[in-house]
Structure formats: C-alpha cells, structure tokens
Design a protein around this motif. Sequence first.
Motif, PDB file in Angstrom:
ATOM      1  N   UNK A  59       0.838  -1.190   0.000  1.00 23.88           N
ATOM      2  CA  UNK A  59       0.000   0.000   0.000  1.00 23.88           C
ATOM      3  C   UNK A  59       0.876   1.244   0.000  1.00 23.88           C
ATOM      4  N   UNK A  60       1.903   1.227   0.847  1.00 26.90           N
ATOM      5  CA  UNK A  60       2.823   2.361   0.972  1.00 26.90           C
ATOM      6  C   UNK A  60       3.537   2.608  -0.364  1.00 26.90           C
ATOM      7  N   UNK A  61       4.050   1.515  -0.960  1.00 28.35           N
ATOM      8  CA  UNK A  61       4.812   1.670  -2.186  1.00 28.35           C
ATOM      9  C   UNK A  61       3.919   2.109  -3.349  1.00 28.35           C
ATOM     10  N   UNK A  62       2.774   1.396  -3.480  1.00 30.16           N
ATOM     11  CA  UNK A  62       1.880   1.756  -4.577  1.00 30.16           C
ATOM     12  C   UNK A  62       1.370   3.174  -4.388  1.00 30.16           C
ATOM     13  N   UNK A  63       1.130   3.560  -3.133  1.00 32.38           N
ATOM     14  CA  UNK A  63       0.678   4.919  -2.832  1.00 32.38           C
ATOM     15  C   UNK A  63       1.697   5.932  -3.310  1.00 32.38           C
ATOM     16  N   UNK A  64       2.980   5.695  -2.960  1.00 36.08           N
ATOM     17  CA  UNK A  64       4.041   6.628  -3.362  1.00 36.08           C
ATOM     18  C   UNK A  64       4.159   6.699  -4.877  1.00 36.08           C
ATOM     19  N   UNK A  65       4.137   5.529  -5.523  1.00 36.65           N
ATOM     20  CA  UNK A  65       4.277   5.479  -6.976  1.00 36.65           C
ATOM     21  C   UNK A  65       3.121   6.242  -7.646  1.00 36.65           C
ATOM     22  N   UNK A  66       1.922   5.969  -7.133  1.00 37.22           N
ATOM     23  CA  UNK A  66       0.741   6.596  -7.710  1.00 37.22           C
ATOM     24  C   UNK A  66       0.797   8.113  -7.490  1.00 37.22           C
ATOM     25  N   UNK A  67       1.180   8.493  -6.277  1.00 41.27           N
ATOM     26  CA  UNK A  67       1.246   9.912  -5.934  1.00 41.27           C
ATOM     27  C   UNK A  67       2.223  10.648  -6.853  1.00 41.27           C
ATOM     28  N   UNK A  68       3.413  10.076  -7.022  1.00 41.95           N
ATOM     29  CA  UNK A  68       4.422  10.791  -7.798  1.00 41.95           C
ATOM     30  C   UNK A  68       4.026  10.840  -9.271  1.00 41.95           C
ATOM     31  N   UNK A  69       3.369   9.771  -9.726  1.00 40.56           N
ATOM     32  CA  UNK A  69       2.930   9.766 -11.121  1.00 40.56           C
ATOM     33  C   UNK A  69       1.856  10.839 -11.352  1.00 40.56           C
ATOM     34  N   UNK A  70       0.906  10.928 -10.440  1.00 40.83           N
ATOM     35  CA  UNK A  70      -0.152  11.933 -10.570  1.00 40.83           C
ATOM     36  C   UNK A  70       0.453  13.329 -10.498  1.00 40.83           C
ATOM     37  N   UNK A  71       1.422  13.491  -9.593  1.00 44.71           N
ATOM     38  CA  UNK A  71       2.070  14.798  -9.479  1.00 44.71           C
ATOM     39  C   UNK A  71       2.726  15.180 -10.797  1.00 44.71           C
ATOM     40  N   UNK A  72       3.402  14.219 -11.441  1.00 48.61           N
ATOM     41  CA  UNK A  72       4.048  14.519 -12.716  1.00 48.61           C
ATOM     42  C   UNK A  72       2.996  14.859 -13.769  1.00 48.61           C
ATOM     43  N   UNK A  73       1.880  14.129 -13.760  1.00 51.88           N
ATOM     44  CA  UNK A  73       0.792  14.434 -14.699  1.00 51.88           C
ATOM     45  C   UNK A  73       0.335  15.880 -14.565  1.00 51.88           C
ATOM     46  N   UNK A  74       0.296  16.374 -13.328  1.00 47.57           N
ATOM     47  CA  UNK A  74      -0.161  17.737 -13.103  1.00 47.57           C
ATOM     48  C   UNK A  74       0.948  18.748 -13.360  1.00 47.57           C
ATOM     49  N   UNK A  75       2.163  18.439 -12.942  1.00 45.71           N
ATOM     50  CA  UNK A  75       3.201  19.465 -12.900  1.00 45.71           C
ATOM     51  C   UNK A  75       4.127  19.452 -14.118  1.00 45.71           C
ATOM     52  N   UNK A  76       4.357  18.281 -14.698  1.00 48.78           N
ATOM     53  CA  UNK A  76       5.257  18.213 -15.851  1.00 48.78           C
ATOM     54  C   UNK A  76       4.759  17.157 -16.813  1.00 48.78           C
ATOM     55  N   UNK A  77       3.541  17.321 -17.303  1.00 50.73           N
ATOM     56  CA  UNK A  77       2.895  16.219 -18.042  1.00 50.73           C
ATOM     57  C   UNK A  77       3.633  15.800 -19.310  1.00 50.73           C
ATOM     58  N   UNK A  78       4.434  16.689 -19.885  1.00 52.08           N
ATOM     59  CA  UNK A  78       5.067  16.320 -21.155  1.00 52.08           C
ATOM     60  C   UNK A  78       6.471  15.769 -20.967  1.00 52.08           C
ATOM     61  N   UNK A  79       6.929  15.657 -19.703  1.00 54.79           N
ATOM     62  CA  UNK A  79       8.323  15.281 -19.459  1.00 54.79           C
ATOM     63  C   UNK A  79       8.620  13.868 -19.947  1.00 54.79           C
ATOM     64  N   UNK A  80       9.906  13.620 -20.130  1.00 58.38           N
ATOM     65  CA  UNK A  80      10.409  12.311 -20.581  1.00 58.38           C
ATOM     66  C   UNK A  80       9.818  11.189 -19.719  1.00 58.38           C
ATOM     67  N   UNK A  81       9.298  10.121 -20.355  1.00 65.24           N
ATOM     68  CA  UNK A  81       8.591   9.096 -19.585  1.00 65.24           C
ATOM     69  C   UNK A  81       9.467   8.028 -18.928  1.00 65.24           C
ATOM     70  N   UNK A  82      10.757   7.964 -19.232  1.00 61.65           N
ATOM     71  CA  UNK A  82      11.528   6.842 -18.647  1.00 61.65           C
ATOM     72  C   UNK A  82      12.359   7.256 -17.435  1.00 61.65           C
ATOM     73  N   UNK A  83      12.610   8.565 -17.276  1.00 64.53           N
ATOM     74  CA  UNK A  83      13.455   8.988 -16.156  1.00 64.53           C
ATOM     75  C   UNK A  83      12.903   8.529 -14.812  1.00 64.53           C
ATOM     76  N   UNK A  84      11.631   8.861 -14.560  1.00 62.99           N
ATOM     77  CA  UNK A  84      11.048   8.535 -13.265  1.00 62.99           C
ATOM     78  C   UNK A  84      10.974   7.024 -13.029  1.00 62.99           C
TER      79      UNK A  84
END
Lengths: 441, 525
Positions: A59-84
């Motif tokens: 739950x903790x890991x999936x939560x973090x992964x999901x959170x950071x992905x959503x944050x990128x969608x909002x804050x840098x949606x066009x950024x390179x997809x493999x870095x993260x």
Amino acid sequence: MTAVGARRGGVRPEIAARRPRRVELGLIVLIAIIVMAAYGLASLGTSASVPGNLGPFLAWMLGLFFFVHVAVRRLAPAADPVLLPMALLLNGIGYVMIARLGGDVAGGSDLAGLQSVWTAVGIGGFVSTLLLVPRVRSLAQYQYLLGLGGIGLLALPLLPVGVEINGARIWVSIGPVNFQPGEFAKIALALFFAAYLVDAGELIKNRLELRDLVPIAAAWGASVGVMVLERDLGSSMLVFAMFVVLMWVATARTMFLGLGAALFAAGGFVAFRLFAHVERRIDSWLDPWADPRDSGFQIIQATFSMAEGGLAGTGLGRGDPDRVPFAETDFIFAAIGEELGLAGTTAILMAFLILIGSGLRIALRATRPFEKLLAVGLTTLLGIQAFIIMAGVVRLIPLTGITLPFVSYGGSALVSNYVVLALLMRMSHEQRTTGDAEAPR
Amino acid sequence: MNRRIRSLGIAFIVLYTVLFAQLNRVQFVQAEAYRTNAANIRPLLREFGQERGDILTADGVVVASSVPVDDGQVDFRRVYPTGDRYAHVVGFQSFNQGAFGLEREFNDRLAGAAFEQQFESVKDLFRDRDTTGTIVMTLRDDIQQAAVAALGERNGSVVALDPRTGEVLAMWTYPSFDPNRLSGLDGAAVNEAYRSLLDDPDDPLLAKSFREVFFPGSTFKLVTAAAALDTTSIGPESPVFPTTDVYEPLPSGSPIRNFGNSTCGGDLREVLRVSCNTAFAEIGAEWVGPDAMVRTAENFGFNSTPPLDIPNAVASRFPTDYGAYLADLDVYRGDHDADPEAPSILPNGGTPIHENSAILAQASIGQNDVKATPLQMALVAAAIANEGLIMAPHVVSEVRAADGSSYEEFGPSLWRVAISPTSADVLREAMINVAENGTARRMQVDGLVVGGKTGTAQLGSDPPNSHAWVVGFAGPPDGPPEIAVAVIVEAQPGASEQTGGSVAAPIAQAVIRAAFGIDAPAEPG
C-alpha cells in the motif's frame, strides 16, 4: 528551430502530454510488480514465509508510486517518460536489498524503515522541486548565490557542526537533523557552473588567455581542499569531473579534458604521498591480497560476494551479502551482485545507462546554453557517481566511499538525486511544451 | 555543443562497457576461482548455515547431531552426545579448524549436498523437504563402551571388526578428546582448546588405532607362520624345530634369544603356542626367505594404506630391502667349500641368503623395522578367521534419507587375499590352541571358540617397558569367527612374554563378551 521541432511544438500541450505519461504509467506498473515480487521473494528466501506486513508495504509503495505519477501528470505532463520509472526501479531494488540486509524483511529493519521514510521525503523533494521551479532558466539569475551556497555547503562539515564518521568529515548535525551537505552542494554547483559557463564558455571558446584558467584552478583547489580536509575522495572526484566536463562542453577546448586529468592525477599523487588513508585506498586497489584482513578486507569480501552470485545470483534472501562491510551503502552493488547475479548487476548498469541517455537527450534538445549545460552537468553527476562507486566495488578504480544513486541507503543522497531528477524532468517538460526544443539529430 | 554532448554519451557507453567487462570477469570468468579461494569462508558459512544429518551407531545411539543456535553468523552447531567415545572416528566439524573424520569424509552427504540428494529434491522444489543424510556406522555402542571401560586410563587402542564383512565394530584409542570443545562457536575458546590438545604430549587428537604404527612384537609371528605354511614345506606338526636358547643369524649379526633366555622348540603349533623367537627367526630367514616374507606381509596389507572410509589412515610397514644375494642356504649350512652343484642337504632346498638376512630374522619376529597399526593387526587376525580373505575395513554401513529410506549402502568388499584357506585353517586351529593352552588364555570366554596370539614389543630395558599386544578372534562353536580383535596397551612396565597375555588379553576378552552379550562371571568371594 527546425521544421520537425516546430511541428512537434505546435501540438497542443494537453494532447502531447498524454502520450509520455501513459508510457510512464505502464513502466511504473511493471516496476511496481518487479519490486513487489522481489520483496516477497526476499522474504521467502530469508525466512521461508510470506511477510506479514506485505499488505502495508504494498500500500505504501503503490501509494508513493501513484502519488508521484499523478504529481508529474499535473506538474510536468510532457516530461520524458523513462526517467522517473528508472529512478523508481533503482530505488525499489535498493529498498528491497536494504530490507533484506537488515535480516528481517518481514519486520523491516531500522534502516529499511528509515529508507522508506527517506524515499517518501525524496519523492516529496521531487514534487516540491517541480512545484517550486516552473522554469529552470529562472534559476540562472541566482548563479552567484548558488555558487557561494555550494561552496558553503561543501565547507559546512568543517565547522563545529560537522561530524566525522568512518574517517570522512562529510556529515553535519544540527539539532536532531543529520545530513550530508555535499549531496546538495553538488546540485548548487552544477547550477552555478552551468550559469557561469554560458558567458564565460563562449569567451574562452573564442580566445584563451591565462586568466581563463583561473576558474579551473579554483575548482581544482576546492576539490583538493575537500579531499584533504574532509577526506572525501569520491565527492571531490565527482565535482571536479563534472566541472571539467562542463568546461569542455562549453568551450569546445579539448585541452581542458587533458588539463583536468593532469591536475587530478597530480593532486591524487600528492595525496597518495601525503595521506595514509589515500595510500591505503590505492594500495588495496592495486593489491588487496597484501593485507586481506585489514585494508584489503572490504574489497576482497565484495569480490567473493559477487563471485558467489555468478550469472544468476543466489536468489534474494539466499545469499550472505552481509559479510561485506557497508553492504547497505557503499557496497550495495556487491549485495545485488551476490543475490541477483550478473543479470542483476547488468540490469542496474542498464538502468543507469538509460538515465544517462535520457539526460543527455534532454541536453541535446535544449535550445538555451544554460539548460544544455545544466542537463549535461546533472547527467554527468548521476552517471559519474554511479560509475565511481560501481567501478570501485569491482576494483576497476580505487574505492571511494560514495553512494550508488537511488540504490544505496541514505536520506541526503536520495533527496538530492530526486531533486536532480526533477530538474531534468522539468527541462524535458519545458522542451516539449513551449517549443523550446531542438529536434534530436 | 551537441557534438560534444554526443561524444560524452559515447564516453559513458565506453566507461559502462568496461565496467560490464569487469563484472563478467568477477562474476563469471574468475568466479569459480574466487569461490574456492582459501580466504573465502563463505563455503564454511554455508555449511554452518544449514542443518546436517545425525551420525548413529549400528545400534542406534546418536553420536553427532546438529542443534539450532542463536548466533549472528551461523544457524547450527554440532554436538556430540557421547563426548570423546567416537571422537577419532566421527571427528568433528569446527568453524575455526575445519572438519575431520567422518564429518569431513561424509560432509556432502550429511549436508544433503550430494548429487542424488539434490536431484531428488528438484522434484519437490516447493515442499519444505529435509535433504540431509543420516550416517549409520558399523560400530556398536555396546562393544565400543566395553572397549573404553576395559582399556581404562591406559594409553592404547582397541580395534574390533567382523572378519566376514570388514565392518568395524569398535575402534577406540585412549587418550581421546571431547569434540564438543572444538565444535563450539566461541572462536577463541575453540582455538585455545585445539592448541592445548596439540600441545598434549599424549597427542589425544591422533587416532592411533589407524594413524599410528607400533612394533607388533610377537603378534607378527602369525604372518611369519602364514608365510611358512603357504610357501614352504612346513606343516603344523612337522618339521620339529630344535630346542635352543639362541639363533645365530646368517650371514652375520647379533644372536636372537628367547624371552628370559629360555629355551624352546618343537613343531609349528608348539612354537606358536609358546611364541618361540629362535624358531620363528629361523623360519623367516632360512625357510621362507626375503621374497616370500615380503610378499606375504604385503598380502596381509603391510606397505599399503588400508581402504578405510575415514581420512588419513596410514600404512603399516615391513622392510623390503635385504641387500644383495650372497648364496643359497645350504652353502652356509654345509661345508663352505662344498660343491655348489651338489644337491641341497636341507628339506627346503636352497633358501637364498642375502647380505641383510639378519634383518629378516628380526623382522620375522616383529622387530627391526616392522611397524603396524592396531587396525592392521586386527586385519591379520581377521584374515586368519575368514579363510585367508581380508574384507575392506569400513565404519559406515549406510547413508539414510530423512524419511528413513536408504541413499547408499556400503556392503562387504574384498581387499586382499592374504593366504590360502588351508593355511588359514591350520593357523586358526593353532591360535585356538594358544588361547586354550598358551599365552592368550585370558582371552578365553566360556561358550565361544576363541583364538589369539599375544605380543610384547620391548621398547627399552632401563626401566624395562614394552607394548602389550593381543590379537585374536571369537565365534560360536558351530560357526565361523564373527569378531576379530586387536588390542595394544602402550609402554607397559616390564618386558616378559607374559605382559601381552596379562595386560592386553583381558581387554580383548571384555570386547568379545560385549559382542556376544555374555556377562562376565561374578567374581568369587
């Protein structure tokens, strides 16, 4: 701007953004499965039972992964997809190894518990950086502040707040907070060097005078100072290498590479002659068997550990990597080599190469010299740091005590590397949305 | 700028490729060399990280087993519930000192690492199956205990085996050591214990029953007698050897006398019964000769390492070099100027005399450079008891899986043909005679057929001391012998021919009693 770049820049940002994020989500899901499976296997390997806290961990890991992905969608949606995803993969494998080295994957050792907190803090730093830095080039205006700040952070451990641990004075302890300011200094210095070299680099490119050598001399002096005063070979090598690479890229003068190498060799030789700890490092690199119980112990144990792993590894939890001192930090690569084998170490190698490739692609696509140089500097930091420690562990070069980015245990390193990642992704996003991009050739 | 960024990318690829090459070197090309490097304690840790099977006696007594421990480095340690009783056979597994004895020889089986054990376990990869092997020994705890008790605190060894199969039934050397002191996890204490054992002048670590050689004394006369029966015209009742107190060796050398300068003689049965030195010196040097003596001794196993399943057994010795051939016996016995072409005047013809035939005379009575392990002397008795055949001595009969099934069984196998069945028969009868009427009377057990031969190997005369020996066998009246025994009690005071009979024979008797479950008669009074 080329025609291709114009066309790509002309696509509406919202539409352009979706494609990379979908790729990123797919990769993150795949990596979540890999890390989950690794965690479960490590538990089975050490205690032959499925860990009781697998649920909360997931739950903790999936939560973090999901959170950071959503944050990128909002804050840098066009950024390179493999870095993260690459960073999350390295972070996840590192976490599993640290938890497994704690001996009790199920219960979670102190280090593993802390590392999961540091991961959250690092991801917090990543999101904050994206949030606070909408345009990377705006950072260029603070170049002298950053330069002074970088030098100050580097020198901070020499003040009374500094603490000496394992022979290196690189820690600062202020109240309850302990951290390694050098990890943040390198980012500040990368920003400073990039900003400084935008103009200076152009000048030196056209005419080289003796006074133009002052900066490289100063950087060399600072790096030798760090090496001597804080006994931090790794950081000194890293920052100096980044500076030399940036000088070369900015000025097109290959002589800086030669000059940098010569200066480094000279400094290294003097240090070898003057300081016992440097001499020990060199001696144990040349012939660890001369003193297998003391100075050669670490490197020999690391070699045995990796040899034990062979091609496919002993399997997670089935090896004995805690025979190697500092297995959670400097020698985590050896632990991975033992339990995941050549296959695992090659995967780590490939993940770093992909990070380097993505970082350099951002540098190639950048139109402004500052972003170009910054992307080169940050990528070089990651790539060289990973190389220095991995090559040290396999005795390709003398061993220096620095962390393997994203993988080793350590809060400061994790946070600073996530900030590096955020800056790269911010630049990548800017390139793809504002049309500020060169077409990659 | 882009050109340089691309160059930088290529530089990174080169750097990482070199790293990849080095990884291949460490993890693949040279991995095996690193894994087996002497400084690498990972294999040892792996051994201590897993349970090992038990080691049992034939009658089911656990003599070694693994117990889980709470230690940072290892998960199990070895314990030896019977203390020093089997230390020389089982050995020990020590973290600091390595493994010895059966613990070493059967390391893979105990750990479940042998191929069949692993191969079987592939089928049930997902079941938590115990692959460790249990080692079942041929030694019987009741016989071993009897040997320990009977020898007491005298330096010496007892070896008992089944002559029909080569199964070792008891093997004990005093002093022994407690293997628990060496299998502990406190490295400093283990090293200290090991050092003190090494420094002990009695060398308790050494399994003298199969790793040390002694003068066999008169017990060796069995081999000389066997050679005589097998290779000469000597029979049990003829010829009659002259009654004398001295034998003058040919071509020259110090005279050989009997114990206490007594006189003796008679037929082979008789000279064996009274252990007559002068007669056996003559038999070896003048009747059998060097070639046949060496051949027979080697057929009994001398000068080669017995195929024991414990590491580091040593070979017993019989001298092989007697110098150049001089002349046939009759040249010496008759007139030295006699016609060399004339027919032999002796019944055995012309036994060749060599420069050092005097050495052969001494060797024939177990002196000079003849040296034997207690195990070898037990094998001499076993050969006589088993129609001349020596079965390969072994201490392990079976490796058992955790579920009780058998991975591997070690049955009887022939090691040597020592003598002909006929000669073995004659010697067996002669030995029974020695136990009934001769020096080995104290081996006798009512209700059994017992044969024996004593020996007293003199070490020095100031003060006089000697090894007391007895070898023999026993069996039910209606069947072949079922046990062969050798006993040595080292460096006993005194030097009479009685020493072997009085000191060693009662120990052999106690071992025979234990083997057949016959209690000693209550002491009168």
